[in-house]
Design a protein around this motif. Structure first.
Motif, PDB file in Angstrom:
ATOM      1  N   PRO A  41       8.814 -10.825 -39.706  1.00  0.00           N
ATOM      2  CA  PRO A  41       9.367  -9.726 -38.912  1.00  0.00           C
ATOM      3  C   PRO A  41       8.339  -8.999 -38.055  1.00  0.00           C
ATOM      4  CG  PRO A  41       9.109  -9.043 -41.194  1.00  0.00           C
ATOM      5  CD  PRO A  41       8.806 -10.510 -41.158  1.00  0.00           C
ATOM      6  N   PHE A  42       7.059  -9.343 -38.232  1.00  0.00           N
ATOM      7  CA  PHE A  42       6.001  -8.699 -37.457  1.00  0.00           C
ATOM      8  C   PHE A  42       5.686  -9.455 -36.170  1.00  0.00           C
ATOM      9  CE2 PHE A  42       5.386  -8.176 -42.011  1.00  0.00           C
ATOM     10  CZ  PHE A  42       5.504  -6.799 -42.123  1.00  0.00           C
ATOM     11  N   ARG A  43       6.204 -10.635 -36.033  1.00  0.00           N
ATOM     12  CA  ARG A  43       5.902 -11.504 -34.887  1.00  0.00           C
ATOM     13  C   ARG A  43       6.806 -11.143 -33.721  1.00  0.00           C
ATOM     14  NH1 ARG A  43       3.817 -13.774 -31.294  1.00  0.00           N
ATOM     15  NH2 ARG A  43       3.468 -16.023 -31.081  1.00  0.00           N
ATOM     16  N   ARG A  44       6.207 -10.689 -32.616  1.00  0.00           N
ATOM     17  CA  ARG A  44       6.983 -10.179 -31.484  1.00  0.00           C
ATOM     18  C   ARG A  44       6.447 -10.751 -30.161  1.00  0.00           C
ATOM     19  NH1 ARG A  44       9.287  -5.243 -33.550  1.00  0.00           N
ATOM     20  NH2 ARG A  44       9.317  -5.477 -35.812  1.00  0.00           N
ATOM     21  N   PRO A  45       6.695 -12.027 -29.845  1.00  0.00           N
ATOM     22  CA  PRO A  45       6.156 -12.594 -28.599  1.00  0.00           C
ATOM     23  C   PRO A  45       6.571 -11.797 -27.368  1.00  0.00           C
ATOM     24  CG  PRO A  45       7.052 -14.326 -30.000  1.00  0.00           C
ATOM     25  CD  PRO A  45       7.446 -13.030 -30.627  1.00  0.00           C
ATOM     26  N   VAL A  46       5.604 -11.557 -26.481  1.00  0.00           N
ATOM     27  CA  VAL A  46       5.845 -10.714 -25.306  1.00  0.00           C
ATOM     28  C   VAL A  46       5.457 -11.384 -23.989  1.00  0.00           C
ATOM     29  CG1 VAL A  46       4.973  -8.627 -24.147  1.00  0.00           C
ATOM     30  CG2 VAL A  46       5.729  -8.476 -26.475  1.00  0.00           C
ATOM     31  N   ARG A  47       4.630 -12.412 -23.962  1.00  0.00           N
ATOM     32  CA  ARG A  47       4.027 -12.976 -22.743  1.00  0.00           C
ATOM     33  C   ARG A  47       2.968 -12.008 -22.181  1.00  0.00           C
ATOM     34  NH1 ARG A  47       7.049 -17.105 -20.030  1.00  0.00           N
ATOM     35  NH2 ARG A  47       6.333 -16.328 -18.011  1.00  0.00           N
ATOM     36  N   PRO A  48       1.919 -11.704 -22.967  1.00  0.00           N
ATOM     37  CA  PRO A  48       0.905 -10.750 -22.512  1.00  0.00           C
ATOM     38  C   PRO A  48       0.274 -11.110 -21.179  1.00  0.00           C
ATOM     39  CG  PRO A  48       0.635 -11.228 -24.841  1.00  0.00           C
ATOM     40  CD  PRO A  48       1.647 -12.200 -24.332  1.00  0.00           C
ATOM     41  N   HIS A  49       0.209 -12.433 -20.841  1.00  0.00           N
ATOM     42  CA  HIS A  49      -0.438 -12.809 -19.581  1.00  0.00           C
ATOM     43  C   HIS A  49       0.325 -12.284 -18.375  1.00  0.00           C
ATOM     44  CE1 HIS A  49       2.409 -15.993 -20.736  1.00  0.00           C
ATOM     45  NE2 HIS A  49       2.595 -16.205 -19.446  1.00  0.00           N
ATOM     46  N   ASP A  50       1.640 -12.041 -18.519  1.00  0.00           N
ATOM     47  CA  ASP A  50       2.413 -11.499 -17.402  1.00  0.00           C
ATOM     48  C   ASP A  50       2.060 -10.050 -17.099  1.00  0.00           C
ATOM     49  OD1 ASP A  50       3.709 -13.869 -17.075  1.00  0.00           O
ATOM     50  OD2 ASP A  50       5.622 -13.231 -17.922  1.00  0.00           O
ATOM     51  N   LEU A  51       1.465  -9.363 -18.052  1.00  0.00           N
ATOM     52  CA  LEU A  51       1.156  -7.952 -17.846  1.00  0.00           C
ATOM     53  C   LEU A  51       0.061  -7.758 -16.804  1.00  0.00           C
ATOM     54  CD1 LEU A  51       1.276  -6.661 -21.525  1.00  0.00           C
ATOM     55  CD2 LEU A  51       3.113  -6.815 -19.851  1.00  0.00           C
ATOM     56  N   GLY A  52      -0.619  -8.835 -16.446  1.00  0.00           N
ATOM     57  CA  GLY A  52      -1.653  -8.739 -15.427  1.00  0.00           C
ATOM     58  C   GLY A  52      -1.112  -8.440 -14.048  1.00  0.00           C
ATOM     59  N   PHE A  53       0.178  -8.733 -13.796  1.00  0.00           N
ATOM     60  CA  PHE A  53       0.723  -8.464 -12.464  1.00  0.00           C
ATOM     61  C   PHE A  53       1.906  -7.492 -12.499  1.00  0.00           C
ATOM     62  CE2 PHE A  53       2.918 -12.352 -13.921  1.00  0.00           C
ATOM     63  CZ  PHE A  53       4.244 -12.003 -13.745  1.00  0.00           C
ATOM     64  N   LEU A  54       2.260  -6.960 -13.670  1.00  0.00           N
ATOM     65  CA  LEU A  54       3.352  -5.997 -13.763  1.00  0.00           C
ATOM     66  C   LEU A  54       2.799  -4.574 -13.748  1.00  0.00           C
ATOM     67  CD1 LEU A  54       5.556  -7.693 -16.507  1.00  0.00           C
ATOM     68  CD2 LEU A  54       5.936  -7.698 -14.030  1.00  0.00           C
ATOM     69  N   ASP A  55       3.542  -3.671 -13.133  1.00  0.00           N
ATOM     70  CA  ASP A  55       3.082  -2.291 -12.971  1.00  0.00           C
ATOM     71  C   ASP A  55       3.910  -1.355 -13.841  1.00  0.00           C
ATOM     72  OD1 ASP A  55       2.069   0.130 -12.162  1.00  0.00           O
ATOM     73  OD2 ASP A  55       3.050   0.111 -10.188  1.00  0.00           O
ATOM     74  N   TYR A  56       3.316  -0.862 -14.906  1.00  0.00           N
ATOM     75  CA  TYR A  56       3.998   0.075 -15.782  1.00  0.00           C
ATOM     76  C   TYR A  56       3.669   1.525 -15.442  1.00  0.00           C
ATOM     77  CZ  TYR A  56       5.779  -3.724 -18.560  1.00  0.00           C
ATOM     78  OH  TYR A  56       6.477  -4.841 -18.959  1.00  0.00           O
ATOM     79  N   GLY A  57       2.885   1.722 -14.414  1.00  0.00           N
ATOM     80  CA  GLY A  57       2.582   3.081 -13.977  1.00  0.00           C
ATOM     81  C   GLY A  57       3.630   3.654 -13.050  1.00  0.00           C
TER      82      GLY A  57
END
Length: 467
Positions: A41-57
């Motif tokens: 239940p702790f495993r939560r795949p997210v695709r961290p490499h995509d965060l390099g081009f996404l803007d959460y600001g």
């Protein structure tokens, strides 16, 4: 009870905060063996490499609330909310879940979660502020509005339910719809449990009892919830189908957790909770019917025992919740309750439409293969220039489920791959095969051959309208 800013001060590096949080091991991209996860239940795949081009600001706008940043944002925000909840690993030392459990529970992760949660909430929910219809008239007006919504929803419980009923592949549609409930129902129970904690007996003497009654009912139906999943051939383990959860399915419960955790927003929490109660009541019969037809002999008591709400009952509940708050804080408490109710309503509407479109696309993949052939021929024969991404991947290289912000073709040039958009659906794609994936549709893939080369031409709305 004055209005609460979603983010009190913008952090200097919001994207850096999100990326540092997503660098934790449980977020790593999925492997070929992790399409379904029944023991961690702790495993939560997210695709961290995509965060390099996404803007959460930058906050999302309403028309972008189903984009990739929303899907990954809701995955991360759910994990933020789960950081202090109890999950039991599948095994002891040496089991793969033990390392993820340690990383999930670590102090560093919990500190990063607090920082990332603020950024994610602002990015994901800020658009709701502009979607509310002002309501004047205090508690009585709010109560009448809740009653009106109840009657409206009774008449039209949801478009996704209609699509599921009319699907050619009803068992597939029912399976996907049921997995979406695993994103919401257990999380609502946890959020209600949060609301029970605290010392507010004199401020709102009835509140603890109302929440406790709701929590007790959910706990009493827990065995039926698990039996429902088992009868449908699914696992009842937490987040077993993490990769198949739509961002909008995660979003409603994420919002409820957000307003329950921020105690300055108690009015919004109660409004959102009432909407969840209302939504569950008006959809229960339809869900029971869909699952009974799709899965022979399945236990649907989880729905048939869902507490129903009459107009009088919902008025009594709303009045019981609002009365002490309005007495202390005046009409601002009623406005806060209305904000929470309307935000939850808007998120439920978004989730209903998202699920309806996803079910319809999955049910008609043969048509989208034909459209893909026509689009590929049109591009080639007319010499149309389109943006294009090409991927060369090796055996069992896996694409964690995701969405695209634009329409795309998948064109396999060399090799074979599996494509999926539902539990248990391994759709083979061989050399020369093509498929149209509309914007914002959840999907993933895995290479079956030694290597696979495939292309993704980007399709504009104008080009799509020609087929």
């Amino acid at each position: 009870m004055s209005p609460v800013s979603r983010i009190k001060s913008a952090p200097d590096d919001p994207n850096g905060i999100v990326r540092r949080y997503a660098a934790n091991a449980p977020f790593r991209s999925a492997t070929a063996e992790e399409l379904v996860n029944e023991d961690n239940p702790f495993r939560r795949p997210v695709r961290p490499h995509d965060l390099g081009f996404l803007d959460y600001g930058t906050p999302l706008t309403a028309d972008r609330a189903l984009r990739l940043s929303a899907l990954l944002g809701h995955r991360m925000l759910r994990t933020v909310h789960d950081a202090d909840l109890l999950f039991v690993p599948a095994g002891g030392d040496g089991h793969p879940s033990s390392d993820d459990a340690e990383a999930f529970r670590s102090l560093d992760n919990r500190v990063l979660a607090l920082q990332a949660g603020q950024v994610l909430e602002n990015h994901l929910f800020h658009w709701l502020d502009g979607e509310r219809t002002p309501l004047e008239g205090g508690a009585e007006a709010v109560t009448r509005h809740v009653q009106d919504v109840l009657e409206e929803r009774r008449a039209r419980p949801g478009r996704a339910l209609d699509v599921a009923r009319s699907s050619r592949h009803r068992a597939d549609a029912a399976t996907f719809a049921l997995t979406q409930l695993t994103a919401a129902r257990p999380a609502v129970q946890s959020a209600v449990g949060r609301g029970l904690l605290g010392d507010y007996g004199t401020a709102h003497p009835a509140l603890r009892g109302l929440l406790l009654d709701d929590l007790r009912d959910r706990a009493d139906r827990e065995a039926h919830y698990r039996a429902l999943l088992t009868g449908a051939g699914l696992s009842a383990e937490p987040y077993a189908y993490w990769q198949f959860l739509l961002g909008s399915s995660l979003g409603g419960a994420n919002h409820l957790h957000s307003v329950s955790r921020d105690h300055a927003r108690i009015g919004e929490f109660l409004g959102a909770w009432v909407h969840h109660r209302l939504d569950e009541a008006v959809t229960a019969a339809a869900y029971a019917e869909i699952f009974q037809e799709a899965f022979t002999g399945v236990d649907t008591a989880y729905f048939t025992r869902t507490p129903q709400l009459t107009g009088e009952a919902v008025a009594e509940l709303t009045g019981s919740l609002l009365g002490p708050l309005v007495e202390r804080f005046g009409d601002e408490a009623a406005r806060s309750f209305h904000h929470g109710f309307e935000d939850a309503r808007r998120l439920a509407s978004l989730g209903d439409e998202d699920l309806a479109v996803q079910l319809d696309w999955a049910d008609r993949l043969d048509e989208y293969k034909i459209k893909a052939e026509k689009l590929d021929a049109l591009i080639s024969e007319s010499g149309i220039e389109v943006d294009l991404e090409t991927f060369v991947e090796s055996h069992e290289e896996t694409s964690t489920t995701h969405v695209h912000d634009d329409h795309r073709l998948v064109v396999v040039e060399v090799g074979q791959m599996h494509f999926w958009n539902n539990v248990g659906q391994m759709i083979p794609m061989d050399e020369g095969d093509k498929l149209l994936i509309p914007a914002e549709r959840l999907h993933g893939s895995m290479v079956r051959s030694g290597t696979c080369t495939y292309h993704q031409p980007v399709i504009s709305d104008e080009l799509l309208s020609q087929v």
